[in-house]
Motif scaffolding. Sequence first.
Motif, short mmCIF file in Angstrom:
data_model
loop_
_atom_site.label_atom_id
_atom_site.label_comp_id
_atom_site.label_asym_id
_atom_site.label_seq_id
_atom_site.Cartn_x
_atom_site.Cartn_y
_atom_site.Cartn_z
N ALA A 123 0.82 -1.22 0.00
CA ALA A 123 0.00 0.00 0.00
C ALA A 123 0.85 1.26 0.00
CB ALA A 123 -0.93 0.00 1.21
N SER A 124 2.06 1.16 0.53
CA SER A 124 2.93 2.33 0.60
C SER A 124 3.66 2.60 -0.71
CB SER A 124 3.95 2.16 1.73
OG SER A 124 4.86 1.11 1.41
N GLY A 125 3.62 1.64 -1.66
CA GLY A 125 4.31 1.81 -2.93
C GLY A 125 5.81 1.61 -2.76
N GLY A 126 6.56 1.95 -3.81
CA GLY A 126 8.01 1.81 -3.74
C GLY A 126 8.48 0.42 -4.11
N ASP A 127 9.55 -0.02 -3.46
CA ASP A 127 10.19 -1.30 -3.75
C ASP A 127 9.21 -2.45 -3.54
OD1 ASP A 127 11.81 -3.51 -4.00
OD2 ASP A 127 13.42 -2.71 -2.77
N PRO A 128 9.01 -3.31 -4.56
CA PRO A 128 8.09 -4.43 -4.37
C PRO A 128 8.60 -5.47 -3.38
CG PRO A 128 9.21 -4.61 -6.49
CD PRO A 128 9.55 -3.25 -5.92
N ARG A 129 9.90 -5.46 -3.09
CA ARG A 129 10.48 -6.42 -2.15
C ARG A 129 10.33 -5.91 -0.73
NH1 ARG A 129 16.16 -6.78 -2.79
NH2 ARG A 129 16.19 -8.87 -1.90
N LEU A 130 9.85 -6.77 0.15
CA LEU A 130 9.78 -6.46 1.57
C LEU A 130 10.90 -7.21 2.28
CD1 LEU A 130 8.55 -5.36 4.17
CD2 LEU A 130 6.91 -7.27 4.12
N VAL A 131 11.84 -6.44 2.84
CA VAL A 131 12.97 -7.02 3.56
C VAL A 131 12.85 -6.61 5.03
CG1 VAL A 131 15.48 -7.05 3.80
CG2 VAL A 131 14.45 -6.99 1.52
N LEU A 132 12.94 -7.61 5.91
CA LEU A 132 12.84 -7.37 7.35
C LEU A 132 14.06 -7.93 8.06
CD1 LEU A 132 9.11 -8.41 7.97
CD2 LEU A 132 10.00 -6.08 7.77
N ALA A 133 14.50 -7.21 9.09
CA ALA A 133 15.57 -7.71 9.94
C ALA A 133 14.99 -8.70 10.96
CB ALA A 133 16.25 -6.55 10.67
N ARG A 134 15.84 -9.55 11.46
CA ARG A 134 15.43 -10.53 12.47
C ARG A 134 14.75 -9.84 13.64
NH1 ARG A 134 19.06 -12.57 16.79
NH2 ARG A 134 18.39 -14.63 17.54
N GLU A 135 15.30 -8.72 14.09
CA GLU A 135 14.73 -8.00 15.23
C GLU A 135 13.33 -7.47 14.92
OE1 GLU A 135 17.72 -7.53 13.95
OE2 GLU A 135 18.93 -8.49 15.54
N GLN A 136 13.09 -7.05 13.67
CA GLN A 136 11.77 -6.57 13.28
C GLN A 136 10.74 -7.70 13.33
OE1 GLN A 136 13.38 -4.76 9.52
NE2 GLN A 136 11.94 -3.12 10.02
N ILE A 137 11.14 -8.87 12.90
CA ILE A 137 10.24 -10.02 12.93
C ILE A 137 9.91 -10.40 14.37
CG2 ILE A 137 10.00 -12.46 12.33
CD1 ILE A 137 11.79 -11.92 9.90
N VAL A 138 10.92 -10.36 15.22
CA VAL A 138 10.69 -10.67 16.64
C VAL A 138 9.73 -9.65 17.25
CG1 VAL A 138 11.76 -10.85 18.91
CG2 VAL A 138 12.90 -11.84 16.91
#
Length: 216
Positions: A123-138
Amino acid sequence: MTHSASPAARPSDAGESPPVADGPSPDRLSLALIPLFKGVVYQDAAPTVWQALLDLQARVRDYVGVLGLELLLDEAEGYAYLRQRTPNEGEDELPRLVPRRQLSYPVSLLLALLRRKLAEHDASGGDPRLVLAREQIVDLMRVFLPDTSNEAKLMDRMDTHINKVIDLGFLRKLRGQEGQFEVRRILKAFVDAQWLSELDQRLAEYQAHAAGEESA
């Protein structure tokens, strides 16, 4: 499936060109089929296989249909996989080639949260790839898990859940980037828009489940 040439089909000594065989070569059809039986095919990871799938879609669908499977191919998102076909009325159900997997509470919760994060990212647009850090997932999971003073134990458990989601094909470790994960867009096919619209209710159920575990 093989094609054998008869003696009459061989080029003559006069230099005639050999006749062109009808249909795709068996090798190319195998190139499209074999990776599908092993798991999800991604356009970015296997461009040669992906092109063979695009070119031979009809043949692939016919082949896997005999086995009670159907091809799910999303050109826009760049992935393809096989799914057990629901038998038509009056048809006998074939033995399952694609097994069902029972997911644990933390893994199903993590998939739900990643799917919501992917929707917000789109919904925010931009890069189609979503990359998350381990800490963000936790951090996504923390509010839904029982409180604990043992942070090391929590991280070990979270690594187990993350690795399970990687095994399922919904997360990918980024090479050379420690603790960074790409959320695979195939997650959208397994957690659809209708399920997502009920997500708040489901997350409330997850919180109730977590509270029950904590009190126990």
